[in-house]
Scaffold this motif. Structure first.
Motif, PDB file in Angstrom:
ATOM      1  N   PHE A  34     -58.535   3.188   4.671  1.00 41.78           N
ATOM      2  CA  PHE A  34     -58.145   3.439   3.292  1.00 41.78           C
ATOM      3  C   PHE A  34     -56.715   2.955   3.046  1.00 41.78           C
ATOM      4  O   PHE A  34     -56.415   2.379   1.983  1.00 41.78           O
ATOM      5  CB  PHE A  34     -58.251   4.939   2.995  1.00 41.78           C
ATOM      6  CG  PHE A  34     -57.973   5.319   1.573  1.00 41.78           C
ATOM      7  CD1 PHE A  34     -58.935   5.163   0.596  1.00 41.78           C
ATOM      8  CD2 PHE A  34     -56.742   5.868   1.211  1.00 41.78           C
ATOM      9  CE1 PHE A  34     -58.684   5.536  -0.722  1.00 41.78           C
ATOM     10  CE2 PHE A  34     -56.485   6.240  -0.087  1.00 41.78           C
ATOM     11  CZ  PHE A  34     -57.462   6.080  -1.061  1.00 41.78           C
ATOM     12  N   ALA A  35     -55.847   3.146   4.029  1.00 37.97           N
ATOM     13  CA  ALA A  35     -54.458   2.688   3.900  1.00 37.97           C
ATOM     14  C   ALA A  35     -54.378   1.174   3.784  1.00 37.97           C
ATOM     15  O   ALA A  35     -53.480   0.636   3.119  1.00 37.97           O
ATOM     16  CB  ALA A  35     -53.632   3.174   5.086  1.00 37.97           C
ATOM     17  N   VAL A  36     -55.311   0.457   4.423  1.00 40.99           N
ATOM     18  CA  VAL A  36     -55.336  -0.998   4.288  1.00 40.99           C
ATOM     19  C   VAL A  36     -55.648  -1.379   2.848  1.00 40.99           C
ATOM     20  O   VAL A  36     -55.038  -2.295   2.278  1.00 40.99           O
ATOM     21  CB  VAL A  36     -56.359  -1.621   5.259  1.00 40.99           C
ATOM     22  CG1 VAL A  36     -56.470  -3.128   5.027  1.00 40.99           C
ATOM     23  CG2 VAL A  36     -55.959  -1.347   6.705  1.00 40.99           C
ATOM     24  N   PHE A  37     -56.593  -0.690   2.217  1.00 43.19           N
ATOM     25  CA  PHE A  37     -56.896  -0.946   0.810  1.00 43.19           C
ATOM     26  C   PHE A  37     -55.665  -0.683  -0.053  1.00 43.19           C
ATOM     27  O   PHE A  37     -55.365  -1.449  -0.982  1.00 43.19           O
ATOM     28  CB  PHE A  37     -58.062  -0.070   0.341  1.00 43.19           C
ATOM     29  CG  PHE A  37     -59.406  -0.614   0.683  1.00 43.19           C
ATOM     30  CD1 PHE A  37     -60.068  -1.473  -0.186  1.00 43.19           C
ATOM     31  CD2 PHE A  37     -60.025  -0.287   1.876  1.00 43.19           C
ATOM     32  CE1 PHE A  37     -61.316  -1.992   0.132  1.00 43.19           C
ATOM     33  CE2 PHE A  37     -61.268  -0.794   2.199  1.00 43.19           C
ATOM     34  CZ  PHE A  37     -61.919  -1.652   1.321  1.00 43.19           C
ATOM     35  N   GLU A  38     -54.940   0.390   0.236  1.00 41.18           N
ATOM     36  CA  GLU A  38     -53.744   0.702  -0.551  1.00 41.18           C
ATOM     37  C   GLU A  38     -52.691  -0.388  -0.409  1.00 41.18           C
ATOM     38  O   GLU A  38     -52.055  -0.788  -1.393  1.00 41.18           O
ATOM     39  CB  GLU A  38     -53.168   2.050  -0.118  1.00 41.18           C
ATOM     40  CG  GLU A  38     -54.025   3.231  -0.519  1.00 41.18           C
ATOM     41  CD  GLU A  38     -53.345   4.544  -0.223  1.00 41.18           C
ATOM     42  OE1 GLU A  38     -53.465   5.476  -1.042  1.00 41.18           O
ATOM     43  OE2 GLU A  38     -52.689   4.652   0.842  1.00 41.18           O
ATOM     44  N   SER A  39     -52.499  -0.880   0.798  1.00 48.29           N
ATOM     45  CA  SER A  39     -51.470  -1.897   1.003  1.00 48.29           C
ATOM     46  C   SER A  39     -51.860  -3.227   0.370  1.00 48.29           C
ATOM     47  O   SER A  39     -50.987  -4.010  -0.018  1.00 48.29           O
ATOM     48  CB  SER A  39     -51.202  -2.085   2.499  1.00 48.29           C
ATOM     49  OG  SER A  39     -52.352  -2.576   3.162  1.00 48.29           O
ATOM     50  N   ALA A 306     -69.242   2.972   7.106  1.00 47.34           N
ATOM     51  CA  ALA A 306     -67.833   2.785   6.762  1.00 47.34           C
ATOM     52  C   ALA A 306     -67.582   3.074   5.297  1.00 47.34           C
ATOM     53  O   ALA A 306     -66.595   3.728   4.939  1.00 47.34           O
ATOM     54  CB  ALA A 306     -67.409   1.359   7.102  1.00 47.34           C
ATOM     55  N   ARG A 307     -68.462   2.571   4.428  1.00 48.32           N
ATOM     56  CA  ARG A 307     -68.302   2.832   2.994  1.00 48.32           C
ATOM     57  C   ARG A 307     -68.313   4.337   2.722  1.00 48.32           C
ATOM     58  O   ARG A 307     -67.477   4.860   1.978  1.00 48.32           O
ATOM     59  CB  ARG A 307     -69.426   2.149   2.197  1.00 48.32           C
ATOM     60  CG  ARG A 307     -69.330   0.642   2.138  1.00 48.32           C
ATOM     61  CD  ARG A 307     -70.517   0.030   1.399  1.00 48.32           C
ATOM     62  NE  ARG A 307     -70.526   0.387  -0.009  1.00 48.32           N
ATOM     63  CZ  ARG A 307     -71.494   0.018  -0.857  1.00 48.32           C
ATOM     64  NH1 ARG A 307     -72.539  -0.677  -0.406  1.00 48.32           N
ATOM     65  NH2 ARG A 307     -71.433   0.368  -2.123  1.00 48.32           N
ATOM     66  N   SER A 308     -69.259   5.036   3.342  1.00 47.70           N
ATOM     67  CA  SER A 308     -69.377   6.469   3.118  1.00 47.70           C
ATOM     68  C   SER A 308     -68.100   7.208   3.508  1.00 47.70           C
ATOM     69  O   SER A 308     -67.587   8.042   2.754  1.00 47.70           O
ATOM     70  CB  SER A 308     -70.560   7.012   3.920  1.00 47.70           C
ATOM     71  OG  SER A 308     -70.674   8.411   3.765  1.00 47.70           O
ATOM     72  N   ALA A 309     -67.557   6.892   4.680  1.00 44.33           N
ATOM     73  CA  ALA A 309     -66.373   7.597   5.163  1.00 44.33           C
ATOM     74  C   ALA A 309     -65.145   7.290   4.321  1.00 44.33           C
ATOM     75  O   ALA A 309     -64.363   8.191   3.976  1.00 44.33           O
ATOM     76  CB  ALA A 309     -66.120   7.228   6.623  1.00 44.33           C
ATOM     77  N   ILE A 310     -64.956   6.014   3.952  1.00 42.74           N
ATOM     78  CA  ILE A 310     -63.793   5.638   3.148  1.00 42.74           C
ATOM     79  C   ILE A 310     -63.887   6.249   1.755  1.00 42.74           C
ATOM     80  O   ILE A 310     -62.891   6.748   1.210  1.00 42.74           O
ATOM     81  CB  ILE A 310     -63.657   4.108   3.081  1.00 42.74           C
ATOM     82  CG1 ILE A 310     -63.334   3.540   4.463  1.00 42.74           C
ATOM     83  CG2 ILE A 310     -62.556   3.708   2.103  1.00 42.74           C
ATOM     84  CD1 ILE A 310     -63.402   2.026   4.541  1.00 42.74           C
TER      85      ILE A 310
END
Length: 322
Positions: A34-39, A306-310
């Motif tokens: 999730f942090a990768v998406f934020e960055s 992965a989609r579910s967890a993120i």
């Protein structure tokens, strides 16, 4: 939603070890990914980090062709159900202009008359750029470095190279309203009938009529456009189910299913009204595509987990920011 939230929140805290092959990156949890998406996409507090700009709709989901019942006992194909949904732009810019072509999303939950629950999340992409979460996160991480860096990554990743060739060069790139756009499941699932027989499928939501722009185009007009089309007549998509052929791999979202396939128009999604995220219900909803009714089962596609967890981690973050 409340009966699924605790399950989804638990998923967010579960380690998500992906197939990181020869790379040294760690993809151990939804929080890290999730942090990768934020960055990459930035942060609009209280909003999704991807598919940030969008609006809500309510509607109904109705059976069309009973032939689908030979493959599944799912109640979503047996009676008209209530729908809460959202349409959106891909990416993290809450000001993405509506008058330019971009990939988009359609997500909705289905509540049957008996209280069964089913979630669908679709995109305008025809297939995914990676078959595993680690390679996809590599791509998201690389995007801010520009087109040359993405091309260099694609030179090492045949799946990404095929995705870029198709989506950047081969497919038609015409800006259309949400209600005139086809959306695809991308991931595969299984239908399960009363005898326990499983059939792998993908599906598309295909506009029932050729809806177009009917109000002046601007950087923020797609909700107004859908409302105008609603006032003029039907806004709906058909769920066109594609039955897998023997050679199709249901566990790899990066492979396009090509050639002749059996297709069934199983149901129709009809929009009744729209609302902004401030006035509607969709902003707080978690459209987790692994939440399925009876008569469906997950494939072993690792991208689904992965989609579910993120998603589960993300909904907790954004609701905490409000």
């Amino acid at each position: 939603m409340l009966r699924t939230f605790a399950f989804l929140a638990a998923l967010a805290a579960t380690p998500m070890v992906a197939a990181a092959d020869s790379h040294n990156y760690n993809y151990n949890s939804a929080e890290e990914d999730f942090a990768v998406f934020e960055s990459t996409f930035g942060i609009t507090p209280g909003k999704r980090r991807n598919h940030t700009k969008g609006f809500c709709f309510v509607g109904q989901f109705s059976p069309v062709d009973p032939a689908i019942l030979a493959y599944t006992s799912s109640p979503i194909f047996k009676a008209t159900s209530k729908v809460n949904g959202r349409v959106s732009h891909k990416g993290g810019n809450n000001q993405t202009p509506d008058n330019k072509f971009s990939d988009r999303g359609l997500a909705f939950d289905i509540t049957t008359p008996d209280g069964d629950y089913h979630v669908m999340g679709l995109n305008t992409e025809d297939f995914f750029p990676a078959s595993n979460p680690a390679d996809f996160i590599d791509l998201v991480r690389t995007l801010p470095r520009g087109a040359d860096a993405v091309k260099a990554l694609a030179a090492e990743r045949p799946e990404l190279a095929a995705y870029l060739k198709h989506h950047k060069h081969d497919r038609e790139k015409v800006n259309r309203p949400y209600e005139g756009t086809t959306f695809n499941s991308v991931n595969a699932f299984y239908l399960v009938n009363g005898n326990g027989e499983r059939t792998a499928i993908r599906w598309s939501m295909v506009p029932t009529t050729a809806k177009d722009f009917v109000v002046p185009e601007s950087e923020d007009f797609l909700m107004e456009n859908m409302n105008a089309n609603l006032a003029a007549g039907n806004v709906s998509w058909d769920m066109v189910v594609t039955i897998a052929n023997p050679g199709d791999d249901p566990d790899n979202a990066a492979i396009q299913w090509t050639g002749e396939h059996k297709k069934i128009t199983a149901a129709r999604l009809t929009v009744m009204s729209t609302a902004s995220e401030a006035d509607g219900e969709c902003d707080a909803m978690n459209f987790d595509p692994t939440v399925l009714s009876d008569g469906f089962e997950l494939s072993d596609d690792p991208v689904l987990a992965a989609r579910s967890a993120i998603y589960a981690h993300g909904v907790g973050v954004r609701l905490g920011e409000k």
